[in-house]
Motif scaffolding. Structure first.
Motif, PDB file in Angstrom:
ATOM      1  N   HIS A  31     -11.794 -21.975  19.018  1.00  0.00           N
ATOM      2  CA  HIS A  31     -10.523 -21.986  19.726  1.00  0.00           C
ATOM      3  C   HIS A  31     -10.309 -20.785  20.630  1.00  0.00           C
ATOM      4  O   HIS A  31      -9.281 -20.707  21.296  1.00  0.00           O
ATOM      5  CB  HIS A  31      -9.378 -22.072  18.715  1.00  0.00           C
ATOM      6  N   CYS A  32     -11.219 -19.816  20.673  1.00  0.00           N
ATOM      7  CA  CYS A  32     -10.916 -18.634  21.484  1.00  0.00           C
ATOM      8  C   CYS A  32     -12.190 -18.032  22.065  1.00  0.00           C
ATOM      9  O   CYS A  32     -13.288 -18.503  21.809  1.00  0.00           O
ATOM     10  CB  CYS A  32     -10.203 -17.581  20.647  1.00  0.00           C
ATOM     11  N   ALA A  33     -12.005 -16.959  22.830  1.00  0.00           N
ATOM     12  CA  ALA A  33     -13.132 -16.309  23.479  1.00  0.00           C
ATOM     13  C   ALA A  33     -14.124 -15.777  22.451  1.00  0.00           C
ATOM     14  O   ALA A  33     -15.337 -15.869  22.632  1.00  0.00           O
ATOM     15  CB  ALA A  33     -12.630 -15.178  24.368  1.00  0.00           C
ATOM     16  N   MET A  36     -16.350 -18.514  21.233  1.00  0.00           N
ATOM     17  CA  MET A  36     -17.352 -18.899  22.231  1.00  0.00           C
ATOM     18  C   MET A  36     -18.479 -17.889  22.255  1.00  0.00           C
ATOM     19  O   MET A  36     -19.665 -18.235  22.221  1.00  0.00           O
ATOM     20  CB  MET A  36     -16.718 -18.955  23.630  1.00  0.00           C
ATOM     21  N   ALA A  37     -18.091 -16.592  22.305  1.00  0.00           N
ATOM     22  CA  ALA A  37     -19.098 -15.544  22.361  1.00  0.00           C
ATOM     23  C   ALA A  37     -19.952 -15.574  21.098  1.00  0.00           C
ATOM     24  O   ALA A  37     -21.177 -15.427  21.163  1.00  0.00           O
ATOM     25  CB  ALA A  37     -18.420 -14.187  22.511  1.00  0.00           C
ATOM     26  N   VAL A  54     -20.945 -22.933  25.901  1.00  0.00           N
ATOM     27  CA  VAL A  54     -19.870 -23.589  25.173  1.00  0.00           C
ATOM     28  C   VAL A  54     -18.852 -24.117  26.164  1.00  0.00           C
ATOM     29  O   VAL A  54     -18.516 -23.441  27.134  1.00  0.00           O
ATOM     30  CB  VAL A  54     -19.192 -22.592  24.210  1.00  0.00           C
ATOM     31  N   ASN A  55     -18.403 -25.334  25.950  1.00  0.00           N
ATOM     32  CA  ASN A  55     -17.279 -25.875  26.706  1.00  0.00           C
ATOM     33  C   ASN A  55     -16.080 -25.898  25.770  1.00  0.00           C
ATOM     34  O   ASN A  55     -16.018 -26.706  24.839  1.00  0.00           O
ATOM     35  CB  ASN A  55     -17.624 -27.285  27.195  1.00  0.00           C
ATOM     36  N   LEU A  56     -15.143 -24.991  26.009  1.00  0.00           N
ATOM     37  CA  LEU A  56     -14.013 -24.847  25.085  1.00  0.00           C
ATOM     38  C   LEU A  56     -13.071 -26.045  25.161  1.00  0.00           C
ATOM     39  O   LEU A  56     -12.502 -26.455  24.162  1.00  0.00           O
ATOM     40  CB  LEU A  56     -13.271 -23.548  25.397  1.00  0.00           C
ATOM     41  N   GLY A  57     -12.935 -26.591  26.358  1.00  0.00           N
ATOM     42  CA  GLY A  57     -12.044 -27.745  26.513  1.00  0.00           C
ATOM     43  C   GLY A  57     -12.513 -28.937  25.694  1.00  0.00           C
ATOM     44  O   GLY A  57     -11.716 -29.651  25.097  1.00  0.00           O
TER      45      GLY A  57
ATOM     46  N   GLU B  32     -15.114 -27.717  35.238  1.00  0.00           N
ATOM     47  CA  GLU B  32     -15.690 -28.312  34.043  1.00  0.00           C
ATOM     48  C   GLU B  32     -14.940 -27.897  32.782  1.00  0.00           C
ATOM     49  O   GLU B  32     -14.682 -28.682  31.906  1.00  0.00           O
ATOM     50  CB  GLU B  32     -17.155 -27.890  33.902  1.00  0.00           C
ATOM     51  N   ASP B  33     -14.661 -26.626  32.660  1.00  0.00           N
ATOM     52  CA  ASP B  33     -14.099 -26.111  31.421  1.00  0.00           C
ATOM     53  C   ASP B  33     -13.052 -25.056  31.756  1.00  0.00           C
ATOM     54  O   ASP B  33     -13.296 -23.868  31.628  1.00  0.00           O
ATOM     55  CB  ASP B  33     -15.239 -25.522  30.569  1.00  0.00           C
ATOM     56  N   LEU B  34     -11.880 -25.521  32.201  1.00  0.00           N
ATOM     57  CA  LEU B  34     -10.851 -24.586  32.658  1.00  0.00           C
ATOM     58  C   LEU B  34     -10.436 -23.623  31.563  1.00  0.00           C
ATOM     59  O   LEU B  34     -10.302 -22.428  31.766  1.00  0.00           O
ATOM     60  CB  LEU B  34      -9.640 -25.380  33.146  1.00  0.00           C
ATOM     61  N   GLU B  35     -10.265 -24.185  30.354  1.00  0.00           N
ATOM     62  CA  GLU B  35      -9.798 -23.382  29.238  1.00  0.00           C
ATOM     63  C   GLU B  35     -10.827 -22.304  28.885  1.00  0.00           C
ATOM     64  O   GLU B  35     -10.504 -21.142  28.704  1.00  0.00           O
ATOM     65  CB  GLU B  35      -9.596 -24.316  28.042  1.00  0.00           C
ATOM     66  N   GLY B  36     -12.103 -22.733  28.815  1.00  0.00           N
ATOM     67  CA  GLY B  36     -13.160 -21.809  28.430  1.00  0.00           C
ATOM     68  C   GLY B  36     -13.354 -20.704  29.457  1.00  0.00           C
ATOM     69  O   GLY B  36     -13.482 -19.535  29.099  1.00  0.00           O
ATOM     70  N   GLN B  39     -10.941 -17.987  29.179  1.00  0.00           N
ATOM     71  CA  GLN B  39     -11.159 -17.087  28.044  1.00  0.00           C
ATOM     72  C   GLN B  39     -12.353 -16.170  28.261  1.00  0.00           C
ATOM     73  O   GLN B  39     -12.431 -15.098  27.673  1.00  0.00           O
ATOM     74  CB  GLN B  39     -11.408 -17.916  26.774  1.00  0.00           C
ATOM     75  N   ARG B  40     -13.290 -16.611  29.114  1.00  0.00           N
ATOM     76  CA  ARG B  40     -14.529 -15.859  29.257  1.00  0.00           C
ATOM     77  C   ARG B  40     -14.329 -14.455  29.825  1.00  0.00           C
ATOM     78  O   ARG B  40     -15.166 -13.584  29.611  1.00  0.00           O
ATOM     79  CB  ARG B  40     -15.515 -16.626  30.139  1.00  0.00           C
ATOM     80  N   LEU B  42     -12.494 -12.404  28.795  1.00  0.00           N
ATOM     81  CA  LEU B  42     -12.222 -11.494  27.688  1.00  0.00           C
ATOM     82  C   LEU B  42     -13.499 -11.010  27.003  1.00  0.00           C
ATOM     83  O   LEU B  42     -13.447 -10.172  26.121  1.00  0.00           O
ATOM     84  CB  LEU B  42     -11.325 -12.184  26.656  1.00  0.00           C
ATOM     85  N   PHE B  43     -14.651 -11.579  27.413  1.00  0.00           N
ATOM     86  CA  PHE B  43     -15.917 -11.131  26.818  1.00  0.00           C
ATOM     87  C   PHE B  43     -16.152  -9.668  27.147  1.00  0.00           C
ATOM     88  O   PHE B  43     -15.858  -9.217  28.256  1.00  0.00           O
ATOM     89  CB  PHE B  43     -17.093 -11.931  27.395  1.00  0.00           C
ATOM     90  N   GLU B  45     -19.290  -8.157  27.071  1.00  0.00           N
ATOM     91  CA  GLU B  45     -20.462  -8.093  27.947  1.00  0.00           C
ATOM     92  C   GLU B  45     -20.233  -9.011  29.142  1.00  0.00           C
ATOM     93  O   GLU B  45     -19.448  -9.944  29.062  1.00  0.00           O
ATOM     94  CB  GLU B  45     -21.755  -8.471  27.206  1.00  0.00           C
TER      95      GLU B  45
END
Lengths: 707, 56
Positions: A31-33, A36-37, A54-57, B32-36, B39-40, B42-43, B45
């Motif tokens: 559900h979050c960054a 995914m990481a 990863v495709n979070l959607g 493709e993945d607006l939500e992701g 969030q990215r 915030l990584f 690296e």
């Protein structure tokens, strides 16, 4: 003027095709960054993984691997990192690159671009440009609008053409006619240096209708891809016994006569005959029986049953379309076609609206020819009527609301599979529940009470008994060694007694052993009450109470015994329960309800419910249900909690109300604008105003559903 | 009114730039993945765009 923000592209929901040789894994808990990481980092350390994204959607990861690397190391790595991971069958997901959605978006972009520019020019015409300036602006507008309408209007033209060729009228016919006539007339007026050109109207019509189109498409594609994902969740593989050992092969490659190995805990992949090994089978998903059944060599196995306790070997007797599962599915198709005849609100509105609009425009034309004798003026007025009445807001009224509502239902764990499911759900006035797997968990539950040695005794006694309850107990026991018993004796109707280390032990009816619980284990003089079988799922009573409060009746239909049915009905608060129902009986009950004019929502999960699900007015199956049950259902419940039902029905009712409101709003604009158009006072400015404001009102009203 | 000779093409070009950008972004899988993608950022690296990771 048209403040509909053409520069804001709606959110697409496209999914590209998987790279070849890749693996797709569903990640239900991310559900979050950080998730995914975490997943991507874990996967990057796996040997053979080239890349992972990863495709979070979609809550999914797409992994590109070196050829030959399976999903297992990836699944293990993700699970080790602390996330749930389920392999997806890439074949079942199919190439789902959403080409249609993408071309619709491009069409929206083109229409939006053209609309902005033409509107800019039109504003100056409306504010008083005359003579050569007006003509020049009209010419520039024509040069932008004609190719743009020809390109972006294709979805409507092709759909209208298809309908006309089949001799039908649909919503696209008046739309296409309005577009073509508006462009044609405007071009003529431009040539003749006329005052009114409707290029901007034609373009904003295309733009708004394309948005409606796209929303509709997105709802469908999201439901379809999620349904596909459910089907892909359990890649069907079988372990085929070969000379050298066993090999894992796709079920599609198994042939009649092959020997399969089915380990404990696995689903029986195909119909067949058990040839080696003893086990208990959970037939719940196929027959709806809650008690596991014993099976030995010579017994028939049906695809979908779960092998609970022992590893077995089976000989395949039917594959593909010949399996019991598939034949059941074929029966269901017949029932389904009847239901697909339901016509949604939009269709019903279109059936009245389309002929009425054409007739009105024709009457306006004839009336003005008769009154003034001026053909050009009459045609102008007829076309103005057609443009103003064009179902711009009507094309948005339904898709905008259903997109908002289905998005909300999805967040609450209800997935709409069928386009008209939401509207039908709103009309429901009684809910029919299946028991096992829907209201209760049919699986045996682990026992507490006896110590480890006592558990060994229990297992030995349960093994000795042939009673279904004993088989149920057995399925719930951990993997322990059965105790050595002597003088084992089965007492019909009471239980089993034996001697263990010189002490008398027994397992059976409470009354027989001097206890109260059914069943009871007795070791020496001590009694241990045992737990059996079914437990009601959380939220059931709450859901039933909520439905009753909304004036919806509830009914329980089960293939189980009357005793079990009454117990659950009482606990859940369901007034009516009917037991010992075979699949045909359930269908008969639902047909009876339909004959009384009732609209029933059927909630069930077993294969035995499948025909009933198909013949119900609207149906719902939990995600844990058999494939066949999920396929025929209009809705899928993503978590096994039915407490969301009252909310879902309420939401559907509100959505329906919102759709009707939207129709009324659109109608109101027409009511004001049409008389003006008929009287010949309509100007392109008015058409643009009416069209934009009604479309935006309808969209905003639909967006209120989101909160 | 001669200013129109400049203004009309300017408005068309601006709109055209927007349209081209939109289609380019669409074809480049940027939706493709607006939500992701949101969030990215915030990584910790640096994230590599999909094209680069695909090449390995």
């Amino acid at each position: 003027m048209t403040a509909a923000c053409p520069a804001c592209p709606p959110m697409p929901d496209t999914t590209g095709a998987a790279p070849e040789g890749g693996v797709q894994i569903s990640l239900p808990t991310i559900h979050c960054a950080a998730c995914m990481a975490g997943v991507e980092r874990a996967l990057s350390r796996v040997d053979g993984v080239i890349s992972a994204r990863v495709n979070l959607g979609l809550k999914r990861v797409r992994i590109e691997t070196v050829p030959g690397l399976g999903a297992e190391p990836c699944l293990a790595a993700i699970r080790a990192a602390g996330y749930d991971a389920l392999e997806l069958d890439t074949d079942a997901l199919g190439g789902e690159g959403d080409a249609t959605g993408r071309s619709l978006l491009i069409a929206i972009g083109v229409a939006g671009f053209a609309m902005m520019n033409v509107m800019l020019l039109s504003v100056s015409v409306w504010s008083g440009a005359t003579d050569a300036t007006r003509d020049m602006f009209h010419w520039i507008s024509a040069m932008i609008a004609l190719p743009a309408v020809a390109y972006a209007g294709r979805p409507f033209f092709s759909s209208a053409w298809a309908a006309l060729r089949a001799g039908r009228l649909n919503m696209e016919v008046p739309i296409s006619l309005a577009l073509i006539l508006a462009c044609g007339m405007s071009l003529y007026e431009t040539l003749e240096s006329g005052r009114h050109a409707y290029f901007d109207a034609a373009l904003s019509l295309t733009f708004f209708l394309l948005i409606g189109r796209y929303l509709d498409h997105r709802t469908r594609i999201a439901a379809r891809s999620a349904a596909r994902e459910l089907a892909a969740l359990e890649p069907s593989r079988a372990e085929r016994v070969t000379r050298g050992g066993t090999e894992t092969v796709p079920v599609a490659q198994v042939q009649v006569g092959d020997l399969l190995h089915v380990p404990a805990g696995m689903r029986v992949p195909l119909d067949g005959v058990l040839i080696r090994g003893e086990t208990t089978l959970d037939r719940g998903l196929v027959t709806g029986e809650s008690q596991p059944m014993a099976a030995g060599p010579g017994d028939t196995l049906v695809a979908g049953e779960v092998n609970l306790s022992g590893a077995i070997k089976m000989r395949v007797t039917a594959v593909g379309d010949d399996t019991t599962l598939r034949r059941m599915a074929a029966l269901v198709e017949v029932a389904e076609t009847a239901r697909n005849k339901y016509s949604g609100l939009a269709d019903r509105a279109a059936a009245i609206y389309a002929p009425a609009v054409h007739l009105l425009a024709l009457l306006a034309f004839l009336g003005w020819v008769w009154a003034s004798g001026d053909l050009r003026l009459s045609l102008n007025i007829a076309i103005a009527v057609l443009i103003i009445t064009c179902p711009c807001a009507l094309g948005l009224a339904v898709p905008a609301v259903s997109t908002a509502a289905s998005g909300r239902l999805f967040r609450r764990g209800v997935l709409l599979k069928n386009a008209t499911a939401l509207e039908r759900l709103a009309e429901v006035d009684c809910v029919v529940f299946d028991k096992t797997g829907t209201l209760t968990d049919g699986r045996a539950i682990p026992q507490q009470g006896p110590d480890a040695a006592g558990m060994g005794v229990l297992k030995a006694l349960a093994l000795a008994s042939h009673h279904p309850v004993a088989r149920g107990l057995l399925a719930g026991l951990p993997d322990i060694v059965a105790a050595d018993l002597t003088e084992v004796q089965e007492h019909r109707g009471d239980g089993v007694s034996a001697t263990w280390q010189g002490r008398p032990v027994a397992l059976g009816r409470g009354g027989w052993l001097g206890g109260t619980a059914n069943p009871t284990l007795k070791i020496g003089d001590r009694l241990y009450p045992l737990q059996t079988g079914e437990q009601m799922r959380p939220g059931v009573a709450q859901a039933v109470a909520g439905l009753h409060a909304m004036g919806i009746d509830t009914l329980l239909l089960t293939g189980d015994t009357a005793h079990a049915a009454d117990k659950i009905a009482l606990a859940a608060g369901i007034a009516q329960a009917q037991a010992d129902m075979r699949p045909e009986d359930k269908v008969r009950v639902l047909d009876g309800l339909r004959a009384q004019g009732r609209r029933a929502l059927m909630v069930g999960d077993g294969l035995n419910d499948t025909p009933a699900l198909a013949s119900a007015f609207v149906s719902m199956a939990p995600a844990s249900a058999m494939d066949a049950a999920r396929v025929v259902s209009d809705m899928v419940l993503l978590n096994p909690d039915v407490s969301v039902l009252p909310e879902a029905v309420d939401l559907a009712r509100r959505a329906r109300k919102r759709i009707v409101q939207n129709f009324a709003t659109a109608g109101l604009y027409n009511l004001v604008a049409v008389p003006l158009a008929l009287a010949g006072f309509a100007t392109p400015l008015m058409a643009a105003l009416a069209m934009s404001t009604s479309s935006i009102t309808v969209l905003l009203n639909a967006l209120r559903m989101r909160t | 009114m001669n200013i129109l000779v400049i203004l009309v093409p300017v408005s068309l070009v601006l709109g055209g730039i927007w349209l081209g950008g939109f289609i380019w972004a669409l074809k480049g899988d940027q939706f493709e993945d607006l939500e992701g993608d949101a969030q990215r950022i915030l990584f910790d690296e640096a994230d590599q765009p999909p094209e680069d990771t695909r090449e390995g």
